[in-house]
Design an enzyme around this catalytic site. Sequence first.
Site, PDB file in Angstrom:
ATOM      1  N   LYS A  53       6.541   4.252  -4.469  1.00  0.00           N
ATOM      2  CA  LYS A  53       5.076   4.328  -4.393  1.00  0.00           C
ATOM      3  C   LYS A  53       4.655   5.195  -3.211  1.00  0.00           C
ATOM      4  O   LYS A  53       3.750   6.026  -3.318  1.00  0.00           O
ATOM      5  CB  LYS A  53       4.480   2.917  -4.273  1.00  0.00           C
ATOM      6  N   GLN A  97       3.475  -6.036  -1.821  1.00  0.00           N
ATOM      7  CA  GLN A  97       4.533  -5.988  -2.836  1.00  0.00           C
ATOM      8  C   GLN A  97       4.966  -7.408  -3.207  1.00  0.00           C
ATOM      9  O   GLN A  97       5.319  -8.206  -2.343  1.00  0.00           O
ATOM     10  CB  GLN A  97       5.726  -5.165  -2.302  1.00  0.00           C
ATOM     11  N   ASP A 120      -4.575  -3.103  -6.604  1.00  0.00           N
ATOM     12  CA  ASP A 120      -3.703  -3.681  -7.638  1.00  0.00           C
ATOM     13  C   ASP A 120      -4.528  -4.472  -8.654  1.00  0.00           C
ATOM     14  O   ASP A 120      -4.023  -4.835  -9.715  1.00  0.00           O
ATOM     15  CB  ASP A 120      -2.656  -4.607  -7.001  1.00  0.00           C
TER      16      ASP A 120
END
Length: 294
Positions: A53, A97, A120
């Site tokens: 990412k 994460q 997200d």
Amino acid sequence: MSAILIDGKKIAEDIRSELAEKVASLRGKGVRPGLAVILVGDNPASVSYVTGKEKACAEIGIQSFETRFPEDVAEASLLEKIAECNRDPFVHGILVQLPLPRHIDERRVISAIDPTKDIDGFTPINLGRMLLEEPCYIPCTPRGIIELLKRSAVPTDGAHAVVVGRSNIVGKPLANLLIRKSVNATVTICHTGTESLAAHVRAADIVIACAGKPGLVSVDMIKSGACVIDVGVNRVPDPTKKKGYRLCGDVDFEGASKIAGWITPVPGGVGPMTIAMLLSNTVDAASRISGVQL
Ligand code: NAP
């Protein structure tokens, strides 16, 4: 192979070059999109996802700010870091994460993210807005799958879509997006309590496997001409590989590709789209927060 291979890598590259232009335009107006990345522990899969990412961010001019915590970090330290990122004007998006270690309340940590920086799309506010079709950040994997279907011209209007998996980050939001009028599919959601999984999948015009179980969707379950989207990323032991394992999805790719109409590979299908959508959400966040129109 008779199925059309949906090349997620190529489609994601196209999206990334579209985004690079948007980043250049923002930077020309004095705004550099910034993504805070928070990683706990050293789980190899998580480390590899975060590295991928950050590399993708750098390639299109997004700045990433990584913070790594040890596996035994206190939840309070994590919450403090999130509060700091919420206040930081150079941070437009915050990524924690997952999964987090068991001693940490994942929901509490995610809910602490400012919804305007929740790229997200996992906070209750964003998930609620998604349900109501209000402006929001849509979770990256489900959004990437819808984009794959659209850019591959897979017919969805009136199609029967079967989603295998009901997690908060993939299955549930995806099923919700599929029933939007703009997609207009009829959706069945399967899970471990589903009886006759095979019968459900066999009826599908679009199968989306997101269970994390290698080989779960076998060739005899696929209707001829169906579109097969394989979200699963599974590590299976393979002594012929240098790393000792290989990646595979939830679908028997070899078999399914002979009878499906469209199919995604693993790797190179949904994965690159997830990253592209993360970049897209971060660019949108930078534009919204700074007030600079794109
Ligand atoms: P998860 O939280 O473990 O959820 C898995 C879901 O699949 C659950 O709802 C579970 O049902 C269902 N399931 C498991 N075994 C099943 C079976 N035998 N029959 C029917 N349903 C079954 O996983 P996730 O986070 O959604 O991820 C799913 C997979 O996608 C994983 O392989 C993950 O690595 C991959 N993934 C890929 C990307 C990408 O970008 N490519 C992104 C995210 C996830 P219950 O609810 O009944 O337990």
